[in-house]
Scaffold this active site. Structure first.
Site, mmCIF file in Angstrom:
data_model
loop_
_atom_site.group_PDB
_atom_site.id
_atom_site.type_symbol
_atom_site.label_atom_id
_atom_site.label_comp_id
_atom_site.label_asym_id
_atom_site.label_seq_id
_atom_site.Cartn_x
_atom_site.Cartn_y
_atom_site.Cartn_z
ATOM 1 N N LYS A 114 0.833 -1.212 0.000
ATOM 2 C CA LYS A 114 0.000 0.000 0.000
ATOM 3 C C LYS A 114 0.863 1.256 0.000
ATOM 4 O O LYS A 114 0.494 2.258 -0.603
ATOM 5 C CB LYS A 114 -0.945 0.022 1.204
ATOM 6 C CG LYS A 114 -2.141 -0.902 1.033
ATOM 7 C CD LYS A 114 -3.307 -0.482 1.911
ATOM 8 C CE LYS A 114 -4.484 -1.420 1.732
ATOM 9 N NZ LYS A 114 -5.568 -1.193 2.677
ATOM 10 N N LYS A 196 -5.304 -10.319 -6.369
ATOM 11 C CA LYS A 196 -6.596 -10.623 -5.749
ATOM 12 C C LYS A 196 -7.654 -9.647 -6.256
ATOM 13 O O LYS A 196 -7.341 -8.512 -6.628
ATOM 14 C CB LYS A 196 -6.493 -10.596 -4.222
ATOM 15 C CG LYS A 196 -6.479 -9.227 -3.602
ATOM 16 C CD LYS A 196 -6.803 -9.284 -2.104
ATOM 17 C CE LYS A 196 -6.920 -7.858 -1.585
ATOM 18 N NZ LYS A 196 -7.353 -7.711 -0.242
ATOM 19 N N LYS A 199 -11.367 -3.883 -4.737
ATOM 20 C CA LYS A 199 -12.117 -2.688 -5.126
ATOM 21 C C LYS A 199 -11.214 -1.648 -5.766
ATOM 22 O O LYS A 199 -11.684 -0.786 -6.489
ATOM 23 C CB LYS A 199 -12.858 -2.111 -3.909
ATOM 24 C CG LYS A 199 -12.120 -2.215 -2.592
ATOM 25 C CD LYS A 199 -13.080 -2.329 -1.403
ATOM 26 C CE LYS A 199 -12.351 -2.767 -0.148
ATOM 27 N NZ LYS A 199 -13.190 -3.246 0.917
HETATM 28 P P1 TYM Z 1 -10.598 -6.067 3.800
HETATM 29 O O1 TYM Z 1 -11.636 -5.020 4.053
HETATM 30 O O2 TYM Z 1 -9.544 -5.771 2.799
HETATM 31 O O3 TYM Z 1 -11.283 -7.425 3.364
HETATM 32 C C1 TYM Z 1 -12.296 -8.027 4.170
HETATM 33 C C2 TYM Z 1 -12.180 -9.533 4.191
HETATM 34 O O4 TYM Z 1 -12.359 -10.063 2.885
HETATM 35 C C3 TYM Z 1 -11.253 -10.829 2.507
HETATM 36 N N1 TYM Z 1 -11.025 -10.581 1.066
HETATM 37 C C4 TYM Z 1 -10.929 -11.543 0.169
HETATM 38 N N2 TYM Z 1 -11.004 -12.862 0.274
HETATM 39 C C5 TYM Z 1 -10.878 -13.578 -0.838
HETATM 40 N N3 TYM Z 1 -10.643 -13.057 -2.055
HETATM 41 C C6 TYM Z 1 -10.560 -11.722 -2.214
HETATM 42 N N4 TYM Z 1 -10.360 -11.214 -3.406
HETATM 43 C C7 TYM Z 1 -10.699 -10.900 -1.065
HETATM 44 N N5 TYM Z 1 -10.693 -9.555 -0.856
HETATM 45 C C8 TYM Z 1 -10.893 -9.386 0.460
HETATM 46 C C9 TYM Z 1 -10.104 -10.331 3.360
HETATM 47 O O5 TYM Z 1 -9.120 -11.302 3.552
HETATM 48 C C10 TYM Z 1 -10.798 -10.003 4.645
HETATM 49 O O6 TYM Z 1 -10.956 -11.150 5.448
HETATM 50 N N6 TYM Z 1 -7.753 -5.399 7.852
HETATM 51 C C11 TYM Z 1 -8.924 -6.063 7.340
HETATM 52 C C12 TYM Z 1 -10.179 -5.688 8.059
HETATM 53 C C13 TYM Z 1 -10.079 -5.826 9.537
HETATM 54 C C14 TYM Z 1 -10.209 -7.036 10.257
HETATM 55 C C15 TYM Z 1 -10.063 -6.666 11.628
HETATM 56 C C16 TYM Z 1 -10.409 -8.363 9.896
HETATM 57 C C17 TYM Z 1 -9.886 -4.839 10.414
HETATM 58 N N7 TYM Z 1 -9.879 -5.330 11.698
HETATM 59 C C18 TYM Z 1 -10.103 -7.627 12.620
HETATM 60 C C19 TYM Z 1 -10.470 -9.313 10.913
HETATM 61 C C20 TYM Z 1 -10.314 -8.947 12.250
HETATM 62 C C21 TYM Z 1 -9.089 -5.699 5.872
HETATM 63 O O7 TYM Z 1 -8.578 -4.719 5.401
HETATM 64 O O8 TYM Z 1 -9.938 -6.506 5.168
#
Ligand code: TYM
Length: 330
Positions: A114, A196, A199
Site C-alpha cells: 500500500k 486478488k 475494489k
Molecule cells: P478487507 O476489508 O480488505 O477485506 C475483508 C475480508 O475479505 C477478505 N477478502 C478476500 N477474500 C478472498 N478473495 C478476495 N479477493 C478478497 N478480498 C478481500 C479479506 O481477507 C478479509 O478477510 N484489515 C482487514 C479488516 C479488519 C479485520 C479486523 C479483519 C480490520 N480489523 C479484525 C479481521 C479482524 C481488511 O482490510 O480486510
C-alpha cells in the site's frame, strides 16, 4: 453447557463490497453464526488509512450494514457494529502500539504494497494499522478470526502482540487463531488473475450491487488463456482456475463436477455460465440490500444496538488493560 467460542471479523468500507469479500469472508461468517458467538464489524477507522471521500465513506458504511444483513448475517444473533462507534478500539490500539516493535510493522507485506501504491501519502495510520486490527480482535477476547489469506499476517502479528502483553501481564488476552475458509478463500481479479480481486481495480472486480448486465459483461471479458480446456491448474491457467473457484463457490459444486460440466465445451460457453451463476447468487442479496436501504431508521437502530453490546464487552477488557499497565482508575 460449554460456552460458545467467540469470533471477530471485519471489512473496511473503503469501497463497495465485492464478490471477493463475499466469497472470502461474509459467506463463511454466515455459516459460523449459529455455532459461535460472533462480532461483525464495519471497520471505518481502518478505511481512513488511505484517503476517502467523506460523503462516500458515510454512505458506504450504512450500505455495508444493509449488505451484511442481506447476505444472511442476523443482527439478533450477532453483534454487528461500526468500529468508530466504540471508542475503546482506538484506546486499546494506543496501548498495544506501545507493545509493538517498529521492525514488526515494517515487515507487513500489505504496508509495503500500500505504501508503494500511495507513495505520496504514507501516513503513520497506514503504518500502525495492524495494531488497530489487533485491538479490534483482542478487545473482545476472540478465539477465532475468519479472514482471507491476505490478512493472515496481520492476525499472526496480533497473536505475537497478545502473547508479549500476556508475558508481562498474565491472563490478559485470549490468543486468537486465524481461520481461513477452504473454498473460495481467495478470489482473484477477472482482468489480472495474478492479483486478488479488489475494489481498487474496478474492472476485474464484481461488486455485490452490480446489475446482472454488468456482471455478465465482466465475466464475458474475463481473462483466460490460449487453450480451450476448462481445467483447474492454478500455475498455468490462473484465469480459468479462478473462474472455476468462483463457479464452485456460487453453485456449491466441486471442482471435479465443474470440470465435468464443461468438458468439451470451450470458454465461450464456460465464461457466460460462470457469470450466470454469479448473477443468480447475487440477485437476492442485491434486492434485499435495496429494500433495507429504504429503511434508514432500522439500519441506524441496528448500528446503535450493536455498538452498545460491543462497548459493554470492550469496556471490560480495556479496564483490565488500563489497570495492568498502571493507569490510575477514573
Ligand atoms: P478487507 O476489508 O480488505 O477485506 C475483508 C475480508 O475479505 C477478505 N477478502 C478476500 N477474500 C478472498 N478473495 C478476495 N479477493 C478478497 N478480498 C478481500 C479479506 O481477507 C478479509 O478477510 N484489515 C482487514 C479488516 C479488519 C479485520 C479486523 C479483519 C480490520 N480489523 C479484525 C479481521 C479482524 C481488511 O482490510 O480486510
Amino acid at each position: 453447557m460449554d460456552q460458545k467460542k467467540r469470533i471477530f471479523s471485519g471489512i473496511q468500507p473503503s469501497g463497495d463490497l465485492t464478490l471477493g469479500s463475499y466469497m472470502g469472508a461474509i459467506k463463511s461468517w454466515a455459516a459460523l453464526q449459529e455455532d459461535y458467538d460472533c462480532l461483525f464489524c464495519i471497520v471505518d477507522m481502518h478505511a481512513i488509512t488511505v484517503r476517502q471521500n467523506p460523503a462516500d465513506l458515510r454512505r458506504r458504511t450504512l450500505e455495508q450494514m444493509a449488505q451484511y444483513i442481506a447476505c444472511g448475517l442476523d443482527p439478533e444473533k450477532n453483534i454487528m457494529f461500526v468500529q468508530s462507534h466504540v471508542p475503546q478500539h482506538a484506546e486499546l490500539s494506543w496501548v498495544l502500539g506501545c507493545y509493538t516493535q517498529f521492525g514488526e510493522l515494517s515487515r507487513m507485506t500489505q504496508f509495503k504494497d500500500k505504501s508503494a501504491k500511495h507513495a505520496d501519502n504514507i501516513t503513520a495510520g497506514l503504518f500502525t494499522y495492524p495494531v488497530l486490527m489487533a485491538a479490534d480482535i483482542l478487545l473482545y477476547q476472540a478465539d477465532l478470526v475468519p479472514v482471507g489469506q491476505d490478512q493472515k499476517q496481520h492476525v499472526e502479528l496480533c497473536r505475537d502482540i497478545a502473547a508479549r502483553f500476556n508475558n508481562s501481564f498474565p491472563d490478559t488476552f485470549t490468543i486468537p487463531e486465524p481461520f481461513i475458509p477452504k473454498m473460495g478463500a481467495r478470489i482473484m481479479s477477472l482482468g489480472t488473475p495474478e492479483n486478488k480481486m479488489s475494489k481498487s481495480e474496478p474492472d476485474g472486480c464484481v461488486f455485490l450491487m452490480d446489475s446482472p448486465e454488468d456482471i455478465a459483461r465482466k465475466f464475458k471479458r474475463a481473462v483466460t488463456d490460449c487453450e480451450t480446456a476448462v481445467r483447474y491448474d492454478k500455475e498455468n491457467k490462473p484465469g480459468v482456475s479462478n473462474l472455476l473457484t468462483i463457479y464452485c463457490a456460487a453453485t456449491g459444486k466441486t471442482i471435479e463436477q465443474a470440470e465435468a460440466d464443461f468438458a468439451g465445451q470451450g470458454y465461450g460457453v464456460f465464461k457466460p455460465a460462470v457469470g450466470e451463476a454469479v448473477i443468480e447468487l447475487l440477485r437476492p442479496i442485491r434486492e434485499e440490500s435495496q429494500r433495507l436501504l429504504k429503511d434508514k431508521a432500522y439500519l441506524e437502530a441496528v448500528c446503535k444496538d450493536g455498538a452498545e453490546k460491543a462497548s459493554y464487552l470492550a469496556t471490560k477488557t480495556l479496564r483490565k488493560v488500563y489497570k495492568k499497565v498502571g493507569f490510575v482508575a477514573r
